[in-house]
Structures are given as structure tokens and as C-alpha cells.
Scaffold this motif. Structure first.
Motif, PDB file in Angstrom:
ATOM      1  N   LEU A 107      -2.732  -8.160  -3.435  1.00  0.00           N
ATOM      2  CA  LEU A 107      -4.124  -8.103  -2.979  1.00  0.00           C
ATOM      3  C   LEU A 107      -4.844  -6.852  -3.485  1.00  0.00           C
ATOM      4  O   LEU A 107      -6.022  -6.920  -3.848  1.00  0.00           O
ATOM      5  CB  LEU A 107      -4.178  -8.151  -1.446  1.00  0.00           C
ATOM      6  CG  LEU A 107      -3.964  -9.548  -0.862  1.00  0.00           C
ATOM      7  CD1 LEU A 107      -3.831  -9.477   0.662  1.00  0.00           C
ATOM      8  CD2 LEU A 107      -5.107 -10.487  -1.234  1.00  0.00           C
ATOM      9  N   VAL A 108      -4.145  -5.719  -3.538  1.00  0.00           N
ATOM     10  CA  VAL A 108      -4.835  -4.521  -4.042  1.00  0.00           C
ATOM     11  C   VAL A 108      -5.063  -4.636  -5.551  1.00  0.00           C
ATOM     12  O   VAL A 108      -6.038  -4.104  -6.086  1.00  0.00           O
ATOM     13  CB  VAL A 108      -4.120  -3.188  -3.665  1.00  0.00           C
ATOM     14  CG1 VAL A 108      -4.154  -2.957  -2.160  1.00  0.00           C
ATOM     15  CG2 VAL A 108      -2.714  -3.097  -4.197  1.00  0.00           C
ATOM     16  N   ILE A 109      -4.182  -5.355  -6.232  1.00  0.00           N
ATOM     17  CA  ILE A 109      -4.405  -5.568  -7.675  1.00  0.00           C
ATOM     18  C   ILE A 109      -5.606  -6.500  -7.889  1.00  0.00           C
ATOM     19  O   ILE A 109      -6.455  -6.258  -8.748  1.00  0.00           O
ATOM     20  CB  ILE A 109      -3.138  -6.141  -8.360  1.00  0.00           C
ATOM     21  CG1 ILE A 109      -1.957  -5.173  -8.192  1.00  0.00           C
ATOM     22  CG2 ILE A 109      -3.403  -6.410  -9.831  1.00  0.00           C
ATOM     23  CD1 ILE A 109      -0.634  -5.689  -8.755  1.00  0.00           C
ATOM     24  N   TYR A 110      -5.678  -7.561  -7.092  1.00  0.00           N
ATOM     25  CA  TYR A 110      -6.857  -8.453  -7.190  1.00  0.00           C
ATOM     26  C   TYR A 110      -8.130  -7.641  -7.051  1.00  0.00           C
ATOM     27  O   TYR A 110      -9.079  -7.779  -7.821  1.00  0.00           O
ATOM     28  CB  TYR A 110      -6.830  -9.515  -6.075  1.00  0.00           C
ATOM     29  CG  TYR A 110      -6.051 -10.751  -6.417  1.00  0.00           C
ATOM     30  CD1 TYR A 110      -6.606 -11.740  -7.225  1.00  0.00           C
ATOM     31  CD2 TYR A 110      -4.770 -10.961  -5.923  1.00  0.00           C
ATOM     32  CE1 TYR A 110      -5.900 -12.880  -7.546  1.00  0.00           C
ATOM     33  CE2 TYR A 110      -4.049 -12.095  -6.230  1.00  0.00           C
ATOM     34  CZ  TYR A 110      -4.626 -13.059  -7.041  1.00  0.00           C
ATOM     35  OH  TYR A 110      -3.920 -14.189  -7.359  1.00  0.00           O
ATOM     36  N   ARG A 111      -8.148  -6.784  -6.040  1.00  0.00           N
ATOM     37  CA  ARG A 111      -9.352  -6.007  -5.768  1.00  0.00           C
ATOM     38  C   ARG A 111      -9.665  -5.088  -6.959  1.00  0.00           C
ATOM     39  O   ARG A 111     -10.802  -5.018  -7.404  1.00  0.00           O
ATOM     40  CB  ARG A 111      -9.125  -5.177  -4.500  1.00  0.00           C
ATOM     41  CG  ARG A 111     -10.414  -4.753  -3.844  1.00  0.00           C
ATOM     42  CD  ARG A 111     -10.176  -3.944  -2.583  1.00  0.00           C
ATOM     43  NE  ARG A 111      -9.332  -4.610  -1.606  1.00  0.00           N
ATOM     44  CZ  ARG A 111      -8.624  -3.970  -0.666  1.00  0.00           C
ATOM     45  NH1 ARG A 111      -8.635  -2.669  -0.597  1.00  0.00           N
ATOM     46  NH2 ARG A 111      -7.883  -4.646   0.209  1.00  0.00           N
ATOM     47  N   ALA A 112      -8.653  -4.421  -7.482  1.00  0.00           N
ATOM     48  CA  ALA A 112      -8.894  -3.476  -8.576  1.00  0.00           C
ATOM     49  C   ALA A 112      -9.405  -4.187  -9.834  1.00  0.00           C
ATOM     50  O   ALA A 112     -10.224  -3.652 -10.575  1.00  0.00           O
ATOM     51  CB  ALA A 112      -7.610  -2.712  -8.884  1.00  0.00           C
ATOM     52  N   LEU A 113      -8.913  -5.401 -10.065  1.00  0.00           N
ATOM     53  CA  LEU A 113      -9.340  -6.127 -11.277  1.00  0.00           C
ATOM     54  C   LEU A 113     -10.657  -6.875 -11.068  1.00  0.00           C
ATOM     55  O   LEU A 113     -11.187  -7.476 -11.995  1.00  0.00           O
ATOM     56  CB  LEU A 113      -8.240  -7.121 -11.702  1.00  0.00           C
ATOM     57  CG  LEU A 113      -6.948  -6.497 -12.255  1.00  0.00           C
ATOM     58  CD1 LEU A 113      -5.876  -7.558 -12.469  1.00  0.00           C
ATOM     59  CD2 LEU A 113      -7.220  -5.761 -13.581  1.00  0.00           C
TER      60      LEU A 113
END
Ligand code: GLU
Length: 340
Positions: A242-248
Motif C-alpha cells: 500500500l505504501v508503494i502504491y501511494r508513492a507511485l
């Protein structure tokens, strides 16, 4: 738990790290049923990033196992299609095979680096060898909080590379302090986590290669997956994703994590619990409807585990709200009677 509405795109994402066993079969069956009951599409993606656990020949075997069980897919690796339509394989990168999609992962790593979301790490741990596959085993799940040794340590990438004799660095995701991730799981309910407290900055790649956590986000986004269905041993990974989704800047899909099938000792089903490979039943000429009957019984959809059940019956009648929230512990006698 009604099937989701709207355009449903699900996926089966096996890793060619060994033979499919009945625990994998249950998870894939549930993922497949969610898609088919929603009138949606299901894609097959081979998660074969080059890590030590990938085994030669395992991909071909797992396509055969899935086909034996009757599960089909609307798009998938050319090799899987070639199994049913023999002929020469096209010599183009296959979007359904992770090892052929490295350029996309590399772009995502570059984006995260430009945004300052990842930093180079020169620490060496066994963990660095394993980060390319999904963390399932107890050892991989064991909570290890990265203390942030390399965070803010190097003025630039060259300084980090200079620390390593091979000049190669790993990449860690820079978590915001007190980052709280939460989501409503379609089966497991509300989930929240403080990643910085239990995981710390986690690994997403090494040099230009992505690890599991990043690759799966890039793929699920690019394939337009609307719901990720998988075992609940991957719940902790979802917070990282989820934090990767947000960052991308990608919006995440819905997640649906189901309980696993466990061995008699209460641990994730594995070789040590005896042979429960689908290929064994296939080779012995056992009808897949027998295994489907047992899998349906595990899910609360078949009162008598010996009754054979067809996939068509399951599509028509499987009710996810009756699925027990607790894991299923296998009974050795039942497995023996099934043909193991
Ligand atoms: N390929 C992963 C596995 O073998 C599945 C990961 C996922 O569903 O996100 O467990």
C-alpha cells in the motif's frame, strides 16, 4: 460477502518454486471463483523473478495442475497457452511473465529514487537473498525491524557503491515516521498497521532489479487488477504494497485474504507434512471433482467431503459468506482416502 460488482479483473499469480499442493489449489480456486461469480476476467501471471527458489520445469507443471483442476484464465503466459495449442512460441517479451518485464520494474525503481522514496542499503543479511519472492514461511514472516542503518548514511549513490566490493546496492523504501496503513479487506475485515514500528524500511530491489513487493504492485496496477485474492499469510505484505502504491501514485485494488490450509501441526502446509501435490492425484488418475469436493467441504460448501463436486456447481452455489474465518487443518486420513 456478495461478489463485487463492476468490471472485475482478478489474477492467479503462482511462483514456479515447486509443485502446487492442495493449499495452493484452495487459494487459486477461491480467486478463480471470485472472478467467475462476478462475471469478470481472470489473468495468470507467472511470478518467476530470478531467485534461488525458482525451479526449472515448475512452470509447465503448474499450468498442467491448474488445467487438471479445471481452472482456466482469460490471458496468461504464452507457454501456458502453448500447452493447449502446440506450436512455436513468439519471441517477444511476455507481459504475463515477471522475468520478461524487468524494464517496467526498473522504471518504477527509478521513479521512486527520483522522488527520494528509496535509498541505497549496503547491509548484508540472508534477507537480501530472499526478497524476490513473497514471504510465506515462518522464518520469512518473523518480524525483523530494519533499524535504518543506511538511511541518510550516504551523500550520494557513488558513496554507497564504494562501500561494497561488488559495487552493488539494495534499495529500501523510506517510510514516513508513524506511517499508518489501513484498508478494509473483503474477507478479513478492517486491517491497520504501523509499518515503521514492526518492519522498518523494507527492501524493494537490488541494483536495477525489483523484489516481490514492488514487482507485484507494478504488475497488479498495469494489468488493471480490481481485486487481489490470496492467502492471509500475505496480509503483512499488503501494508508494504500500500505504501508503494501511494508513492507511485497508483490507486490500490481491493484486497481479499483468505485463511490457509495448515498441516496437522498448525503450520503452513509444506513438504514436511507429506505429499499433497496435485500432480500426484493427476498421475494416479484421481478425478479432480473429488479434490474439488474436499476443497468445497473445507470452505463450508459441501456437507460430505466425499461427495464429488464440479466447478460448475461451485460457480453456481459457492457462498463466500459461509467460508469459515479460521484456517483448515488437514486430516491425514482424509488425504489418504483422497489418494495421497
Ligand atoms: N507469487 C506469490 C506466491 O507465490 C503470490 C503473491 C501474491 O498473490 O501477491 O505466493
Amino acid at each position: 460477502m456478495p461478489p463485487p460488482s463492476g468490471a472485475y479483473i482478478g489474477r492467479l499469480a503462482p511462483a514456479p518454486t515447486g509443485s502446487l499442493h492442495i493449499g495452493n489449489a484452495r487459494t487459486f480456486l477461491l480467486a478463480w471463483l471470485r472472478a467467475r461469480q462476478a462475471g469478470g476476467r481472470i489473468l495468470l501471471r507467472l511470478e518467476d523473478l530470478d531467485h534461488p527458489k525458482v525451479k526449472a520445469g515448475a512452470a509447465g507443471e503448474l499450468y498442467q495442475d491448474l488445467a487438471w483442476l479445471g481452472l482456466d484464465w482469460d490471458a496468461g503466459p504464452a507457454q501456458a497457452l502453448a500447452a493447449s495449442h502446440p506450436g512455436s512460441l513468439p519471441a517477444v517479451p511476455d507481459p504475463y511473465v515477471q522475468s520478461e518485464n524487468l524494464a517496467r520494474y526498473r522504471e518504477a525503481l527509478e521513479q521512486l529514487y527520483r522522488q527520494g522514496k528509496i535509498y541505497p542499503c549496503v547491509c548484508r543479511r540472508q534477507e537480501l537473498q530472499l526478497f524476490q519472492s513473497a514471504p510465506h514461511s515462518e522464518a520469512e514472516q518473523r518480524e525483523y525491524r530494519y533499524p535504518g542503518h543506511c538511511r541518510g548514511r550516504f551523500p550520494d549513490l557513488a558513496a554507497a557503491r564504494a562501500e561494497r566490493s561488488d559495487g552493488k546496492v539494495a534499495w529500501r523504501f523510506r517510510l514516513d515516521s508513524a506511517e499508518l496503513t489501513c484498508f478494509q479487506d473483503a474477507f478479513a475485515g478492517y486491517q491497520e498497521s504501523r509499518l515503521d514500528a514492526w518492519s522498518g524500511d523494507f527492501l524493494v530491489g537490488r541494483e536495477t532489479e525489483a523484489g516481490y513487493q514492488l514487482a507485484v504492485v507494478v504488475d497488479d496496477h498495469q494489468m488493471g487488477i480490481s481485486e487481489v485474492v490470496r492467502g492471509d499469510d500475505l496480509l503483512p505484505s499488503t501494508h508494504r504494497q500500500l505504501v508503494i502504491y501511494r508513492a507511485l501514485g497508483f490507486s490500490p485494488p481491493r484486497f481479499c485474504h483468505f485463511p490457509l490450509i495448515l498441516g496437522p501441526d498448525g503450520r503452513r502446509l509444506a513438504k514436511r507434512h507429506g505429499d499433497s501435490r496435485l500432480s500426484r492425484l493427476r498421475e494416479k488418475g484421481v478425478k479432480p471433482e473429488r479434490l474439488l469436493g474436499w476443497l468445497a467441504w473445507c470452505s463450508g460448501w459441501n456437507q460430505d467431503w466425499r461427495r464429488e463436486v464440479s466447478l460448475a456447481e461451485l460457480v453456481a452455489t459457492a457462498d463466500f459468506s459461509r467460508l469459515p474465518p479460521q484456517p483448515v487443518v488437514v486430516d491425514k486420513n482424509q488425504l489418504a482416502e483422497l489418494g495421497f
